[in-house]
Design an enzyme around this catalytic site. Structure first.
Site, PDB file in Angstrom:
ATOM      1  N   THR A  13       0.897  -1.281  -0.013  1.00 34.37           N
ATOM      2  CA  THR A  13      -0.014  -0.009  -0.264  1.00 34.37           C
ATOM      3  C   THR A  13       1.125   1.343   0.362  1.00 34.37           C
ATOM      4  OG1 THR A  13      -1.730  -1.466   1.181  1.00 34.37           O
ATOM      5  CG2 THR A  13      -1.395   1.769   1.479  1.00 34.37           C
ATOM      6  N   ASP A  58       1.737  -7.046  -4.535  1.00 28.74           N
ATOM      7  CA  ASP A  58       0.770  -6.590  -3.128  1.00 28.74           C
ATOM      8  C   ASP A  58       1.496  -8.390  -2.473  1.00 28.74           C
ATOM      9  OD1 ASP A  58      -2.352  -6.187  -2.558  1.00 28.74           O
ATOM     10  OD2 ASP A  58      -1.160  -7.858  -1.320  1.00 28.74           O
ATOM     11  N   SER A  59       1.805  -7.724  -0.984  1.00 23.73           N
ATOM     12  CA  SER A  59       2.085  -8.581  -0.692  1.00 23.73           C
ATOM     13  C   SER A  59       1.535  -9.959   0.080  1.00 23.73           C
ATOM     14  CB  SER A  59       2.739  -8.550   1.273  1.00 23.73           C
ATOM     15  OG  SER A  59       1.422  -8.265   2.279  1.00 23.73           O
ATOM     16  N   SER A  60       0.564 -10.421  -0.194  1.00 22.39           N
ATOM     17  CA  SER A  60      -0.272 -11.353  -0.419  1.00 22.39           C
ATOM     18  C   SER A  60       0.582 -12.011  -1.319  1.00 22.39           C
ATOM     19  CB  SER A  60      -1.779 -10.881  -1.006  1.00 22.39           C
ATOM     20  OG  SER A  60      -2.804  -9.509  -0.091  1.00 22.39           O
ATOM     21  N   THR A  90       1.509  -4.457   4.082  1.00 25.12           N
ATOM     22  CA  THR A  90       1.495  -4.912   5.421  1.00 25.12           C
ATOM     23  C   THR A  90       0.628  -6.314   5.640  1.00 25.12           C
ATOM     24  OG1 THR A  90      -0.911  -4.218   5.625  1.00 25.12           O
ATOM     25  CG2 THR A  90       0.958  -2.698   6.226  1.00 25.12           C
ATOM     26  N   ASP A  91       0.374  -6.958   4.643  1.00 25.95           N
ATOM     27  CA  ASP A  91      -0.197  -8.270   4.970  1.00 25.95           C
ATOM     28  C   ASP A  91       0.345  -9.405   4.937  1.00 25.95           C
ATOM     29  OD1 ASP A  91      -3.400  -7.044   4.512  1.00 25.95           O
ATOM     30  OD2 ASP A  91      -3.216  -7.292   2.238  1.00 25.95           O
ATOM     31  N   GLN A 272      -3.604 -20.403  19.597  1.00 23.32           N
ATOM     32  CA  GLN A 272      -4.441 -19.237  19.120  1.00 23.32           C
ATOM     33  C   GLN A 272      -4.357 -17.846  19.373  1.00 23.32           C
ATOM     34  OE1 GLN A 272      -8.470 -21.015  17.551  1.00 23.32           O
ATOM     35  NE2 GLN A 272      -7.088 -22.862  16.956  1.00 23.32           N
ATOM     36  N   CYS A 273      -4.240 -18.104  20.683  1.00 19.30           N
ATOM     37  CA  CYS A 273      -4.059 -16.808  21.396  1.00 19.30           C
ATOM     38  C   CYS A 273      -2.756 -16.183  20.900  1.00 19.30           C
ATOM     39  CB  CYS A 273      -3.959 -17.359  23.092  1.00 19.30           C
ATOM     40  SG  CYS A 273      -5.399 -18.250  23.556  1.00 19.30           S
TER      41      CYS A 273
HETATM   42  N1  ASP Z   1      -2.687  -6.222   0.267  1.00 19.88           N
HETATM   43  C1  ASP Z   1      -2.304  -5.058   1.307  1.00 19.88           C
HETATM   44  C2  ASP Z   1      -0.151  -5.614   1.193  1.00 19.88           C
HETATM   45  O1  ASP Z   1      -0.387  -6.320   1.403  1.00 19.88           O
HETATM   46  C3  ASP Z   1      -1.937  -4.201   1.554  1.00 19.88           C
HETATM   47  C4  ASP Z   1      -1.121  -3.683   2.533  1.00 19.88           C
HETATM   48  O2  ASP Z   1       0.137  -2.900   1.918  1.00 19.88           O
HETATM   49  O3  ASP Z   1      -1.077  -2.308   4.141  1.00 19.88           O
HETATM   50  O4  ASP Z   1       0.228  -5.862   0.138  1.00 19.88           O
END
Ligand code: ASP
Length: 336
Positions: A13, A58-60, A90-91, A272-273
């Site tokens: 992002t 995109d980090s996904s 961020t992902d 999971q915690c």
């Molecule tokens: N989908 C974006 C990513 O991880 C989200 C982000 O950067 O906040 O690349």
């Protein structure tokens, strides 16, 4: 400032632009955008150069191969820069931070990973603050590890987790104190001992190791997972309840445990915690895992456990050694 840092934009992002299909990274855009920001050429800031991954992602969409690409960039430029800032989506940022904390062996310079929830091109954004703060931390040279800087918190990379999809305060480090508190000044946490560097810096190439994550839930039928427990599966992270508990009788998990043993698959028990630690055998509901020789991840995040499995198998260790090392603290990723 006469310090020099390398910015590595991987996508995400922070440097994205609007497109008809939604925000997406655009090659070459960030260089000209950053040059137009007066703060980045202020004498109080370090000198910087920017490199972009090609293609930007995109980090996904990032995989171990992209973690290797980042590692190679740092390796090639290691001597020429005082520190490194990775601008990342961020992902999967916490996964990348965890992976690099293992693969950048004997790291002695700051590697700060950051990004934003709102792109830099928007007037109201969190990217500029995250970027400037990360650059200063990378230049100051007080951290000698992979750290994640976001919304005025500096966290150990392999302890971080993304805990909000929308808050600007998107990351937490539930089981480890902040490396620095960032307010009007950057206050480093002097209680955290510096990491030991035991040899020259090198980057361990990571391999596409077949591993999986299973999250338990009330009513889970473990036998359904037997099919995926093939010989090629090297490791499974089991995300359990609380301190390592699984539902059902001790026999319920047997199909998985038996297959794992036959195939030499390492079974790692995470919780999971977000906060606290796994303690196998505390309850009857985790006794079967303990008896089966499953690996206790203690307070390691799932992200760190996954990255560590990739790393240890990429180093060429056999399953028994991987099991033993999974329970050891290698780079500050777990406490017992
Ligand atoms: N989908 C974006 C990513 O991880 C989200 C982000 O950067 O906040 O690349």
């Amino acid at each position: 400032m006469d310090k020099k840092i390398l910015l590595i934009y991987t996508g995400g992002t922070i440097g994205m632009v609007p497109t008809e299909a939604g925000y997406a990274p655009k090659a070459g855009y960030l260089q000209s955008f950053l040059e137009s920001i007066p703060a980045l050429s202020d004498p109080s800031m370090p000198k910087w150069e920017l490199l972009e991954l090609c293609p930007l992602l995109d980090s996904s969409n990032m995989t171990v191969l992209d973690w290797n690409r980042i590692g190679r960039i740092i390796e090639e430029h290691y001597d020429a820069f005082d520190g490194f800032v990775i601008l990342h989506g961020t992902d999967t940022m916490a996964y990348t931070a965890s992976a690099l904390s293992f693969s950048l062996e004997n790291l002695d310079k700051p590697v700060v990973i950051t990004g934003s929830q709102i792109p830099l091109f928007e007037v109201r954004n969190d990217g500029l603050d995250n970027l400037l703060t990360s650059m200063l931390i990378a230049a100051e040279g007080r951290v000698h590890e992979v750290a994640l800087c976001f919304s005025n918190k500096l966290m150990r990379g392999n302890r971080s987790v993304k805990t909000s999809a929308t808050d600007l305060y998107a990351f937490s480090s539930p089981n480890y104190p902040a490396l620095a508190d960032i307010g009007t000044r950057i206050l480093y946490n002097n209680m955290i001992p510096p990491r030991k560097v035991e040899g020259p810096f090198r980057v361990q190439e990571l391999k596409k190791i077949p591993i999986g994550i299973i999250k338990v839930f009330p009513g889970i039928q473990f036998e359904l997972f037997e099919e995926i427990m093939s010989e090629s599966l090297k490791g499974i992270v089991l995300e359990t309840f609380g301190a390592g508990n699984i539902p059902g009788t001790a026999d319920a998990i047997l199909p998985i445990v038996r297959k794992a043993r036959e195939n030499g698959t390492v079974l790692v028990i995470c919780s999971q915690c977000l906060k606290g630690s796994v303690s196998l055998g505390t309850y009857e509901t985790s006794a079967a895992l303990k008896e089966a020789g499953a690996v206790c991840a203690y307070d390691m995040t799932t992200e760190a456990a996954v990255a560590k499995l990739y790393y240890l198998f990429s180093c060429g260790y056999d399953a028994e050694t991987v099991k033993a090392k999974m329970e050891e603290d290698l780079v500050g990723e777990l406490s017992k």
